[in-house]
Design a protein around this motif. Structure first.
Motif, PDB file in Angstrom:
ATOM      1  N   LEU A   1       5.256  23.792  -1.039  1.00 53.50           N
ATOM      2  CA  LEU A   1       4.680  22.473  -1.306  1.00 53.50           C
ATOM      3  C   LEU A   1       5.764  21.429  -1.495  1.00 53.50           C
ATOM      4  CD1 LEU A   1       1.902  23.578  -3.822  1.00 53.50           C
ATOM      5  CD2 LEU A   1       1.620  23.033  -1.389  1.00 53.50           C
ATOM      6  N   CYS A   2       5.599  20.290  -0.820  1.00 59.48           N
ATOM      7  CA  CYS A   2       6.527  19.158  -0.935  1.00 59.48           C
ATOM      8  C   CYS A   2       5.699  17.876  -0.991  1.00 59.48           C
ATOM      9  CB  CYS A   2       7.481  19.093   0.260  1.00 59.48           C
ATOM     10  SG  CYS A   2       8.596  20.496   0.423  1.00 59.48           S
TER      11      CYS A   2
ATOM     12  N   ALA B   1       8.806  13.224 -10.507  1.00 58.65           N
ATOM     13  CA  ALA B   1       7.714  13.793 -11.304  1.00 58.65           C
ATOM     14  C   ALA B   1       7.121  15.017 -10.620  1.00 58.65           C
ATOM     15  CB  ALA B   1       6.631  12.732 -11.530  1.00 58.65           C
ATOM     16  N   PHE B   2       6.965  14.953  -9.307  1.00 64.12           N
ATOM     17  CA  PHE B   2       6.430  16.075  -8.539  1.00 64.12           C
ATOM     18  C   PHE B   2       7.342  17.295  -8.681  1.00 64.12           C
ATOM     19  CE2 PHE B   2       6.017  18.628  -4.717  1.00 64.12           C
ATOM     20  CZ  PHE B   2       4.648  18.683  -4.485  1.00 64.12           C
TER      21      PHE B   2
ATOM     22  N   MET C   1      -0.795  16.516  -8.267  1.00 63.92           N
ATOM     23  CA  MET C   1      -1.259  15.163  -7.980  1.00 63.92           C
ATOM     24  C   MET C   1      -1.369  14.350  -9.264  1.00 63.92           C
ATOM     25  SD  MET C   1      -1.874  13.046  -5.660  1.00 63.92           S
ATOM     26  CE  MET C   1      -1.933  14.137  -4.225  1.00 63.92           C
ATOM     27  N   GLU C   2      -1.797  14.984 -10.338  1.00 69.10           N
ATOM     28  CA  GLU C   2      -1.896  14.285 -11.614  1.00 69.10           C
ATOM     29  C   GLU C   2      -0.518  13.836 -12.090  1.00 69.10           C
ATOM     30  OE1 GLU C   2      -3.699  16.620 -14.658  1.00 69.10           O
ATOM     31  OE2 GLU C   2      -3.830  14.975 -16.083  1.00 69.10           O
ATOM     32  N   SER C   3       0.492  14.686 -11.897  1.00 70.85           N
ATOM     33  CA  SER C   3       1.845  14.330 -12.342  1.00 70.85           C
ATOM     34  C   SER C   3       2.363  13.109 -11.592  1.00 70.85           C
ATOM     35  CB  SER C   3       2.800  15.517 -12.135  1.00 70.85           C
ATOM     36  OG  SER C   3       3.118  15.710 -10.765  1.00 70.85           O
ATOM     37  N   VAL C   4       1.959  12.963 -10.330  1.00 71.42           N
ATOM     38  CA  VAL C   4       2.411  11.831  -9.525  1.00 71.42           C
ATOM     39  C   VAL C   4       1.706  10.542  -9.937  1.00 71.42           C
ATOM     40  CG1 VAL C   4       2.459  10.869  -7.190  1.00 71.42           C
ATOM     41  CG2 VAL C   4       3.088  13.269  -7.564  1.00 71.42           C
TER      42      VAL C   4
ATOM     43  N   LEU D   1       0.843  -1.189   0.000  1.00 70.75           N
ATOM     44  CA  LEU D   1       0.000   0.000   0.000  1.00 70.75           C
ATOM     45  C   LEU D   1       0.881   1.243   0.000  1.00 70.75           C
ATOM     46  CD1 LEU D   1      -2.458  -1.165   2.800  1.00 70.75           C
ATOM     47  CD2 LEU D   1      -2.926  -1.166   0.350  1.00 70.75           C
ATOM     48  N   VAL D   2       0.512   2.221  -0.786  1.00 68.57           N
ATOM     49  CA  VAL D   2       1.265   3.477  -0.871  1.00 68.57           C
ATOM     50  C   VAL D   2       0.294   4.643  -0.739  1.00 68.57           C
ATOM     51  CG1 VAL D   2       2.741   4.940  -2.298  1.00 68.57           C
ATOM     52  CG2 VAL D   2       2.999   2.449  -2.392  1.00 68.57           C
ATOM     53  N   ILE D   3       0.640   5.601   0.097  1.00 68.97           N
ATOM     54  CA  ILE D   3      -0.075   6.873   0.138  1.00 68.97           C
ATOM     55  C   ILE D   3       0.931   7.970  -0.181  1.00 68.97           C
ATOM     56  CG2 ILE D   3      -1.291   8.578   1.558  1.00 68.97           C
ATOM     57  CD1 ILE D   3      -2.576   6.334   3.082  1.00 68.97           C
ATOM     58  N   VAL D   4       0.627   8.773  -1.176  1.00 73.41           N
ATOM     59  CA  VAL D   4       1.428   9.961  -1.466  1.00 73.41           C
ATOM     60  C   VAL D   4       0.604  11.168  -1.024  1.00 73.41           C
ATOM     61  CG1 VAL D   4       2.898   9.046  -3.286  1.00 73.41           C
ATOM     62  CG2 VAL D   4       0.611   9.827  -3.867  1.00 73.41           C
ATOM     63  N   ASP D   5       1.262  12.085  -0.338  1.00 70.67           N
ATOM     64  CA  ASP D   5       0.562  13.186   0.316  1.00 70.67           C
ATOM     65  C   ASP D   5       1.345  14.477   0.089  1.00 70.67           C
ATOM     66  OD1 ASP D   5      -1.407  14.303   2.164  1.00 70.67           O
ATOM     67  OD2 ASP D   5       0.239  14.428   3.595  1.00 70.67           O
ATOM     68  N   ILE D   6       0.649  15.555  -0.222  1.00 72.25           N
ATOM     69  CA  ILE D   6       1.308  16.834  -0.474  1.00 72.25           C
ATOM     70  C   ILE D   6       1.449  17.604   0.833  1.00 72.25           C
ATOM     71  CG2 ILE D   6       1.166  19.041  -1.681  1.00 72.25           C
ATOM     72  CD1 ILE D   6      -0.295  17.646  -3.922  1.00 72.25           C
ATOM     73  N   SER D   7       2.690  17.850   1.241  1.00 74.18           N
ATOM     74  CA  SER D   7       2.965  18.630   2.450  1.00 74.18           C
ATOM     75  C   SER D   7       2.656  20.099   2.181  1.00 74.18           C
ATOM     76  CB  SER D   7       4.437  18.506   2.853  1.00 74.18           C
ATOM     77  OG  SER D   7       4.779  17.175   3.129  1.00 74.18           O
ATOM     78  N   GLY D   8       2.050  20.752   3.160  1.00 71.92           N
ATOM     79  CA  GLY D   8       1.753  22.170   3.038  1.00 71.92           C
ATOM     80  C   GLY D   8       0.424  22.458   2.379  1.00 71.92           C
ATOM     81  N   TYR D   9      -0.355  21.413   2.067  1.00 74.04           N
ATOM     82  CA  TYR D   9      -1.620  21.595   1.348  1.00 74.04           C
ATOM     83  C   TYR D   9      -2.625  22.418   2.149  1.00 74.04           C
ATOM     84  CZ  TYR D   9      -6.237  20.281  -0.474  1.00 74.04           C
ATOM     85  OH  TYR D   9      -7.522  20.307  -0.960  1.00 74.04           O
ATOM     86  N   THR D  10      -2.809  22.082   3.428  1.00 75.12           N
ATOM     87  CA  THR D  10      -3.843  22.745   4.225  1.00 75.12           C
ATOM     88  C   THR D  10      -3.605  24.242   4.298  1.00 75.12           C
ATOM     89  OG1 THR D  10      -4.151  20.754   5.552  1.00 75.12           O
ATOM     90  CG2 THR D  10      -4.995  22.811   6.456  1.00 75.12           C
TER      91      THR D  10
END
Length: 254
Positions: A113-114, A87-88, A38-41, A8-17
Motif C-alpha cells: 500500500l502506498c 501521516a500515511f 484514510m482517516e490518518s490522511v 482540488l486535491v484527491i488522495v488515493d491509496i495505491s494497491g487498494y483494489t
C-alpha cells in the motif's frame, strides 16, 4: 449554487483494489486497515483545506481562494499534501507493528500500500444537495481524469499546469509529464515526489489534535488513536463509525 476559484486535491491509496479483491477470509482486516490509513490522511487536512467526500479508496478535498491569493493558497495546499504522505507512512508503520502477530493475507501484505495525490486548480460550482455540499464543473471532472495515467511509480504527486504556475518556485523539481486524458486529449501535467513539495511552517508542522465528533482543532492535546486491531474478524471496527461522524460534521457543519 455559487462559483468559486479552488484548489482540488484527491488522495488515493495505491494497491487498494488488489489488496481488497485478493483477500477473502481477511476482508474485514483489509477494510479496517484502509479505513485507518484514510482517516490518518484526512485528519491532517487543516482549514481552509477541507474534505468534501470519500470515494472508496480516495478522498476529495478542496480549498477556495480569492483572486490574487492563489500562489499562497497553492503553497499551503502542497505543503499539506506533503504532510498527508508523512501521516500515511506513520500510520502504516503503526499498523504493521500492531498486526505483526496476525498471519492473514491483509495484515501480511500492507507493504503493497502506498499513497498518491493529484492537485488541480480551477473554477468550480458549489451546490447544496440536501445536507451535502457537492462540487461540480469541468475542473472537477479533469482532476478525476488525472487518476487514470501512465505514471510508473506507485507513490507520487501529479499536478496540473495551473497548479504548477501558481506554485512557481515552490516546485523547482517538478518534471513535465504528458498524458492523453479522456475527453481532454494530450495534457501537460507535472510529476513530483512527496519530498519535492514545500514544507509546512514550523508552527504547523505538528498537526493539532481534532475532536473526533466535531472535527475541531484542540491545541496542545496529543493525538491518540484507538487501536482497531481485532484478530478475530467478527467484530466491527470501532473507528469506522467515528470516521463517518467526523466527516459528516465537516461536510454539513453540524
Amino acid at each position: 449554487m455559487r462559483l468559486a476559484h479552488a484548489l482540488l486535491v484527491i488522495v488515493d491509496i495505491s494497491g487498494y483494489t488488489d489488496f481488497i479483491t485478493n483477500r477473502t477470509v481477511s476482508l474485514l482486516h483489509a477494510e479496517q486497515i484502509i479505513t485507518e490509513l484514510m482517516e490518518s490522511v484526512i485528519d491532517r487536512a487543516d482549514h481552509p483545506l477541507s474534505v468534501n467526500k470519500l470515494e472508496g479508496d480516495a478522498a476529495l478535498l478542496f480549498r477556495e481562494f480569492a483572486p490574487g491569493d492563489g500562489a499562497a493558497a497553492a503553497r499551503d495546499v502542497l505543503a499539506q499534501v506533503g504532510g498527508f504522505f508523512a501521516a500515511f507512512d506513520a500510520c502504516l508503520r503503526d499498523i504493521r507493528h500492531q498486526r505483526r502477530h496476525c498471519s492473514c493475507e491483509a495484515c501480511s501484505n500492507t507493504e503493497r500500500l502506498c499513497l498518491k495525490a493529484f492537485v488541480h486548480a480551477g473554477e468550480i460550482a458549489i451546490k447544496q444537495v440536501r445536507r451535502f455540499e457537492e462540487l461540480a464543473g469541468e475542473d472537477v471532472i479533469l482532476i478525476h481524469r488525472m487518476l487514470k495515467n501512465h505514471v510508473p511509480s506507485r507513490e507520487y504527486v501529479l499536478l496540473s499546469s495551473p497548479v504548477r504556475e501558481l506554485a512557481g518556485l515552490a516546485l523547482p523539481a517538478a518534471q513535465e509529464h504528458r498524458e492523453n486524458l479522456d475527453g481532454y486529449g494530450e495534457t501537460i501535467l507535472w510529476l513530483a515526489a512527496p519530498a519535492d513539495l514545500p514544507a509546512l511552517p514550523a508552527a504547523r508542522a505538528e498537526s493539532p489534535s481534532r475532536d473526533v465528533e466535531s472535527g475541531q482543532a484542540t491545541p496542545g492535546v496529543e493525538i491518540r488513536r484507538e487501536a482497531h486491531f481485532h484478530h478475530l474478524p467478527g467484530k466491527a471496527p470501532s473507528g469506522i463509525g467515528k470516521l463517518w461522524t467526523a466527516l459528516r460534521a465537516r461536510i454539513t457543519g453540524a
